[in-house]
Design a protein around this motif. Structure first.
Motif, mmCIF file in Angstrom:
data_model
loop_
_atom_site.group_PDB
_atom_site.id
_atom_site.type_symbol
_atom_site.label_atom_id
_atom_site.label_comp_id
_atom_site.label_asym_id
_atom_site.label_seq_id
_atom_site.Cartn_x
_atom_site.Cartn_y
_atom_site.Cartn_z
ATOM 1 N N SER A 120 0.826 -1.199 0.000
ATOM 2 C CA SER A 120 0.000 0.000 0.000
ATOM 3 C C SER A 120 0.867 1.259 0.000
ATOM 4 N N LYS A 121 1.913 1.264 0.835
ATOM 5 C CA LYS A 121 2.819 2.414 0.883
ATOM 6 C C LYS A 121 3.618 2.548 -0.412
ATOM 7 N N ALA A 122 3.983 1.417 -0.998
ATOM 8 C CA ALA A 122 4.721 1.451 -2.261
ATOM 9 C C ALA A 122 3.881 2.092 -3.360
ATOM 10 N N LYS A 123 2.598 1.765 -3.372
ATOM 11 C CA LYS A 123 1.709 2.342 -4.384
ATOM 12 C C LYS A 123 1.628 3.857 -4.232
ATOM 13 N N SER A 124 1.497 4.329 -2.981
ATOM 14 C CA SER A 124 1.420 5.770 -2.730
ATOM 15 C C SER A 124 2.726 6.452 -3.115
ATOM 16 N N PHE A 125 3.843 5.807 -2.778
ATOM 17 C CA PHE A 125 5.142 6.397 -3.097
ATOM 18 C C PHE A 125 5.346 6.488 -4.604
ATOM 19 N N GLU A 126 5.042 5.412 -5.315
ATOM 20 C CA GLU A 126 5.254 5.415 -6.771
ATOM 21 C C GLU A 126 4.382 6.459 -7.458
ATOM 22 N N GLU A 127 3.160 6.606 -6.978
ATOM 23 C CA GLU A 127 2.281 7.628 -7.558
ATOM 24 C C GLU A 127 2.872 9.019 -7.367
ATOM 25 N N ALA A 128 3.432 9.275 -6.175
ATOM 26 C CA ALA A 128 4.043 10.580 -5.913
ATOM 27 C C ALA A 128 5.334 10.762 -6.714
ATOM 28 N N PHE A 129 6.132 9.694 -6.795
ATOM 29 C CA PHE A 129 7.431 9.790 -7.459
ATOM 30 C C PHE A 129 7.288 10.057 -8.950
ATOM 31 N N TRP A 130 6.311 9.411 -9.565
ATOM 32 C CA TRP A 130 6.143 9.564 -11.017
ATOM 33 C C TRP A 130 5.095 10.617 -11.378
ATOM 34 N N SER A 131 4.720 11.437 -10.412
ATOM 35 C CA SER A 131 3.704 12.465 -10.686
ATOM 36 C C SER A 131 4.294 13.720 -11.311
ATOM 37 N N GLY A 132 5.628 13.790 -11.401
ATOM 38 C CA GLY A 132 6.261 14.967 -11.985
ATOM 39 C C GLY A 132 6.736 15.980 -10.961
ATOM 40 N N ARG A 133 6.628 15.636 -9.685
ATOM 41 C CA ARG A 133 7.106 16.550 -8.648
ATOM 42 C C ARG A 133 8.631 16.657 -8.696
ATOM 43 N N ASP A 134 9.165 17.778 -8.225
ATOM 44 C CA ASP A 134 10.617 17.960 -8.250
ATOM 45 C C ASP A 134 11.276 17.142 -7.152
ATOM 46 N N LEU A 135 12.562 16.896 -7.312
ATOM 47 C CA LEU A 135 13.302 16.030 -6.407
ATOM 48 C C LEU A 135 13.350 16.577 -4.985
ATOM 49 N N ASP A 136 13.480 17.896 -4.825
ATOM 50 C CA ASP A 136 13.554 18.492 -3.487
ATOM 51 C C ASP A 136 12.273 18.246 -2.695
ATOM 52 N N SER A 137 11.144 18.363 -3.380
ATOM 53 C CA SER A 137 9.853 18.128 -2.729
ATOM 54 C C SER A 137 9.728 16.671 -2.262
ATOM 55 N N LEU A 138 10.145 15.749 -3.135
ATOM 56 C CA LEU A 138 10.101 14.330 -2.773
ATOM 57 C C LEU A 138 11.076 14.020 -1.643
#
Length: 222
Positions: free
Chosen positions: A58-76
């Motif tokens: 469940s956490k992996a799914k949330s993380f992958e969605e955030a990681f590949w959403s186009g957010r910048d590296l600093d935010s992640l």
């Protein structure tokens, strides 16, 4: 008819599970006790691993969605890198520590893969015990059965009576040990195979993410 019921009832009661255990000698009782502990342990491990894997996915799914959403590296990095709480976040945090400088891709790959291996080892903890239970429980139960049958034959020889009423209780006690062995082994086999299959899928995703992280570092993206 009523007399027949009254006569049969005590015989049925004597063959209850508790009666079979109490009548067995100390060796067979020890075998039964070990098998009961193994059975409880396999269920406890299976439930714990299932809950852990469910939470991790469940956490992996949330993380992958955030990681590949186009957010910048600093935010992640601020959200997942400072206080990583799941395997994907910890792999990400390990890669971030090597992100800057020369040969960043190679160093990120080593750090991420090393952290990935540690996380998978942690998730796989307990599966070895399940494998041991699944392979050894039937033989432990068989040992109890052989020992119990030997005792039954000794009792028959001592009493010089081969009446079924004399032979049956000892044989039933002995076979009860085999039944307990199978009762411990069969669920352990099912749990081990199911969890191993699910963990293999999760491991493939985690290792693929480590590779993607290395590729991003090589390209200087994120």
């Amino acid at each position: 008819m009523e007399n027949g019921i009254i006569e049969v009832a005590p015989v049925i009661q004597e063959f209850g599970f508790a009666d079979l255990f109490l009548r067995a000698d100390w060796v067979v009782k020890a075998v039964m006790g070990v098998l009961a502990i193994m059975s409880v342990a396999s269920w406890a491990i299976a439930i714990d691993k299932w809950l852990s894997l469910r939470a991790a996915r469940s956490k992996a799914k949330s993380f992958e969605e955030a990681f590949w959403s186009g957010r910048d590296l600093d935010s992640l990095a601020n959200e997942y890198g400072k206080r990583p709480r799941d395997p994907f976040s910890r792999v990400f945090a390990a890669g971030l520590r090597e992100w800057k400088g020369r040969n960043a891709g190679e160093r990120v790959a080593k750090a991420a893969n090393a952290e990935s291996s540690r996380e998978l080892s942690r998730l796989e903890g307990g599966l070895g015990l399940l494998a041991t239970i699944s392979s050894s429980a039937p033989f432990i139960g068989l040992f109890g059965t052989v020992w119990g049958i030997m005792n039954s034959f000794r009792a028959i020889a001592a009493s010089q009576d081969t009446n079924l009423a004399v032979v049956a209780p000892g044989i039933a006690e002995a076979l009860f040990a085999t039944a307990l062995g199978l009762l411990a082994a069969v669920p352990a086999v099912i749990f081990f195979n199911t969890l191993s299959s699910n963990l293999s899928g999760y491991a493939a995703k985690l290792e693929a993410f480590a590779d993607e992280l290395s590729a991003l570092a090589d390209r200087g993206e994120g």
